[in-house]
Structure formats: structure tokens, C-alpha cells
Design a protein around this motif. Structure first.
Motif, PDB file in Angstrom:
ATOM      1  N   GLN A  54      -3.955   0.639  -2.733  1.00 27.52           N
ATOM      2  CA  GLN A  54      -3.593  -0.774  -2.645  1.00 27.52           C
ATOM      3  C   GLN A  54      -3.061  -1.251  -3.986  1.00 27.52           C
ATOM      4  O   GLN A  54      -3.635  -0.961  -5.038  1.00 27.52           O
ATOM      5  CB  GLN A  54      -4.803  -1.613  -2.249  1.00 27.52           C
ATOM      6  N   ARG A  67      -6.766   6.679   6.856  1.00 29.13           N
ATOM      7  CA  ARG A  67      -7.883   5.859   6.400  1.00 29.13           C
ATOM      8  C   ARG A  67      -7.696   5.324   4.990  1.00 29.13           C
ATOM      9  O   ARG A  67      -8.010   4.170   4.701  1.00 29.13           O
ATOM     10  CB  ARG A  67      -9.184   6.665   6.464  1.00 29.13           C
ATOM     11  N   THR A  84       0.836  -1.198   0.000  1.00 27.86           N
ATOM     12  CA  THR A  84       0.000   0.000   0.000  1.00 27.86           C
ATOM     13  C   THR A  84       0.873   1.251   0.000  1.00 27.86           C
ATOM     14  O   THR A  84       1.995   1.242   0.509  1.00 27.86           O
ATOM     15  CB  THR A  84      -0.934   0.053   1.230  1.00 27.86           C
ATOM     16  N   PRO A 116     -12.464   2.060   0.620  1.00 27.38           N
ATOM     17  CA  PRO A 116     -12.505   1.958   2.089  1.00 27.38           C
ATOM     18  C   PRO A 116     -12.246   0.546   2.595  1.00 27.38           C
ATOM     19  O   PRO A 116     -11.638   0.352   3.640  1.00 27.38           O
ATOM     20  CB  PRO A 116     -13.925   2.422   2.438  1.00 27.38           C
ATOM     21  N   ASP A 117     -12.731  -0.470   1.852  1.00 27.57           N
ATOM     22  CA  ASP A 117     -12.539  -1.862   2.246  1.00 27.57           C
ATOM     23  C   ASP A 117     -12.718  -2.743   1.019  1.00 27.57           C
ATOM     24  O   ASP A 117     -13.073  -2.269  -0.065  1.00 27.57           O
ATOM     25  CB  ASP A 117     -13.521  -2.266   3.354  1.00 27.57           C
ATOM     26  N   ALA A 118     -12.490  -4.046   1.191  1.00 31.63           N
ATOM     27  CA  ALA A 118     -12.491  -4.977   0.060  1.00 31.63           C
ATOM     28  C   ALA A 118     -13.869  -5.176  -0.554  1.00 31.63           C
ATOM     29  O   ALA A 118     -13.984  -5.569  -1.720  1.00 31.63           O
ATOM     30  CB  ALA A 118     -11.917  -6.322   0.503  1.00 31.63           C
ATOM     31  N   GLU A 119     -14.916  -4.930   0.206  1.00 31.32           N
ATOM     32  CA  GLU A 119     -16.270  -5.189  -0.280  1.00 31.32           C
ATOM     33  C   GLU A 119     -16.933  -3.971  -0.908  1.00 31.32           C
ATOM     34  O   GLU A 119     -17.953  -4.091  -1.581  1.00 31.32           O
ATOM     35  CB  GLU A 119     -17.145  -5.693   0.885  1.00 31.32           C
ATOM     36  N   THR A 120     -16.365  -2.799  -0.694  1.00 30.23           N
ATOM     37  CA  THR A 120     -16.986  -1.557  -1.148  1.00 30.23           C
ATOM     38  C   THR A 120     -16.369  -1.099  -2.464  1.00 30.23           C
ATOM     39  O   THR A 120     -15.146  -1.105  -2.602  1.00 30.23           O
ATOM     40  CB  THR A 120     -16.801  -0.452  -0.090  1.00 30.23           C
ATOM     41  N   THR A 167     -16.978  -0.246  -8.990  1.00 31.35           N
ATOM     42  CA  THR A 167     -15.622   0.305  -8.971  1.00 31.35           C
ATOM     43  C   THR A 167     -15.387   1.160 -10.216  1.00 31.35           C
ATOM     44  O   THR A 167     -15.631   0.725 -11.340  1.00 31.35           O
ATOM     45  CB  THR A 167     -14.583  -0.825  -8.915  1.00 31.35           C
TER      46      THR A 167
END
Length: 310
Positions: A163, A159, A153, A181-185, A227
């Protein structure tokens, strides 16, 4: 410059993404500067990822006109570049020596790029498999380049981080940068020359690999559909799309998805692939755009003629 408003909607108002285009916001002296004329033809996108609170930023694929990029950041965006990242080794992204086969000259022509950021003490990041090539091409000591691996990263703030997704194919060390923000968003994906709008990067170059490209495209197809895809060149309209749109309209990604299936372990199993993907002549298209731009005032000139004139 263009604010990618969709990015703000996804990741929040504390981070903004600005899109710059060579020949438009930077490298835009297309009548008086031969390098800028070449840059206009190549139509490179560059990005500035800004922390709206600290006013610090990361530059993605800054090239051709480093002074112009920094001037836009300082005067227009009011931000300071804390780091710069590159998606792959090619001169139109990292700067450095242009292959003589393209210029038709006997002497090296060296473009602005990563070397200028190194001189200014700005942290510079490149995919590990491309780092040595960039070092040689840009005449930068290898130890001044931070080599990136899958999963690394580059932090913007506490925050948000860029990546690293290893996406070989166009070059061995090609990477994409995911801001989410995270892997699912759904987030924002800077794809360089791996994924274009409705196409992908060339795979007929000596360092390219068709099978690797298809695997990389399949991997990207598995990201959340919302995305945002931000490519490395202005080769199609609109200027950005989404993974969902590329899954439905990108013939290269669809071909990849047909030939590679993701297993439960996350590995990719392959079927026989064609020797080459049927890619359009992007450089020819870019040159025609430039020729049309000058048609009423100057004769047509190709990149070699533009750069080889005394």
C-alpha cells in the motif's frame, strides 16, 4: 542477505522479506569496482518481498548492482522479480545520472537502476511527484514508469499488496510502502529516506521541505506500534525497529509529534517549525566507514576521487 524474521512473524510464513545491503550481498566488489566502492559508502538497503507459494517477488529500491540483485533472487532466493518499486527519486535508489557536484567529473556517470528493470520488461513504480525527475535522471521514457498516488497498491498476490503512503518531505514524491493484512494489524513499512532508525531523511536539499517531513513523520507515528520499520540506509544499528520504538527514541519523530496533532478528520494542523532539522552528516559517516575499511591497504579516497579516476 538477511531474512527479516519479525516480518514473517507478523504477516505469516507465506510471505518473506529479505534485506540486501550495498557492499555486502550486492555491489560488493569494493576493491575492484569504483561504483561498488561508492555503493559501499552510501550503505543502501534494498528489499525483496517474496511470495513463498508462487516464488514471485517485488523488489524495493533495487539499485547500484541490478545484475547482482537479480542473481541473488534467481540463485539464492529462487524467486522471479515481477515488479520493482522505489521510495523516491534520488540516484542512490533509482540509479541514473549522478550529480556532477558529487563526482567532480565533466562527463555523466550513470548508475544501474530503474532503466535496467525497464529494459527487462519488469513493471516499475515511483511516486507521482518524483516520476518526471526519475525519468530524466535515469533516461527512461516517462510512460514506462507507473506513477503512484496515495492509497494505490502494488499487488504481490491476492491477499498481500504494497500500500502506498504519500510521505513528502525528503523529496516531493517520497512514498512509503506498507505490507499489512489490514489497517488495524501491524505490518511491515518500507520507509526509504523518510524515516530512519532514530532519525529521518535530509531536508536541506533543494527539493526538500521541512514542514512536509514533519507532517509525514507524524502520520507514520500513528501507525500500529508493532509495525516494523525497514529504512533505506544502514545508518544505525539495529537494521530495523518498530513504530513504537521510533515514537519513543526518534528525536525527529518526537519533534514532529509535538508540532503536529492529528484532528478527528485525519488532517494535520501545524505550529511554527524550525528552518532545518538537526540532521547528522550521514554521507560523512559512510565515507569514514569506507576509509577505515581500506586504511591498512590504500589511502583514503572520497566518492569524487573514486568515480573520477580513469
Amino acid at each position: 542477505m538477511v531474512l527479516v524474521e519479525e516480518a514473517t512473524k507478523l504477516i505469516g510464513k507465506d510471505v518473506s522479506v529479505q534485506q540486501l545491503l550495498s557492499g555486502r550481498e550486492v555491489a560488493n566488489d569494493v576493491r575492484g569496482n569504483r561504483v561498488h566502492q561508492f555503493a559501499y559508502q552510501m550503505a543502501n538497503y534494498m528489499y525483496v518481498v517474496c511470495d513463498e507459494q508462487t516464488r514471485e517477488a517485488i523488489a524495493v529500491d533495487p539499485c547500484w548492482d541490478v545484475d547482482g540483485v537479480l542473481r541473488v533472487c534467481e540463485n539464492d532466493l529462487k524467486v522471479t522479480i515481477k515488479a520493482a518499486v522505489w521510495t523516491h527519486r534520488h540516484f542512490d535508489h533509482t540509479g541514473g545520472v549522478v550529480p556532477r557536484a558529487m563526482t567532480g567529473t565533466r562527463e555523466d556517470i550513470v548508475l544501474p537502476g530503474i532503466a535496467d528493470f525497464v529494459e527487462r520488461g519488469i513493471a516499475c513504480y515511483v511516486g507521482r511527484e518524483d516520476a518526471k525527475a526519475v525519468s530524466k535522471q535515469a533516461r527512461v521514457p516517462l510512460d514506462k514508469i507507473h506513477a503512484l498516488d496515495e492509497g494505490d497498491t502494488v499487488p504481490l498476490n491476492e491477499r498481500f499488496k504494497l500500500q502506498v503512503l504519500a510521505t513528502p518531505g525528503h523529496t516531493p514524491g517520497s512514498v512509503c510502502f506498507l505490507l499489512a493484512p489490514d489497517a488495524e494489524t501491524p505490518g511491515v513499512l518500507f520507509t526509504g529516506d523518510t524515516l530512519f532508525i532514530m532519525s529521518c531523511g535530509r531536508t536541506d536539499l533543494p527539493e526538500s521541505n521541512v514542514s512536509s517531513m514533519l507532517k509525514s513523520l507524524t502520520r507514520l507515528s500513528a501507525l500500529p506500534g508493532g509495525t516494523i520499520v525497514l529504512p533505506g540506509h544502514n545508518y544505525a544499528l539495529p537494521a530495523h525497529s518498530t513504530i513504537s520504538e521510533e515514537r519513543d527514541t526518534n528525536a525527529m519523530m518526537m519533534q514532529a509529534m509535538e508540532r503536529f496533532q492529528q484532528s478527528g478528520s485525519g488532517t494535520l494542523t501545524s505550529e511554527p517549525v524550525a528552518a532545518l532539522l538537526p540532521l547528522p552528516d550521514y554521507l560523512g559517516v559512510a565515507r569514514k566507514l569506507y576509509d577505515d575499511h581500506l586504511a591498512c591497504e590504500a589511502p583514503s579516497q572520497n566518492a569524487a576521487q573514486l568515480l573520477s579516476k580513469p
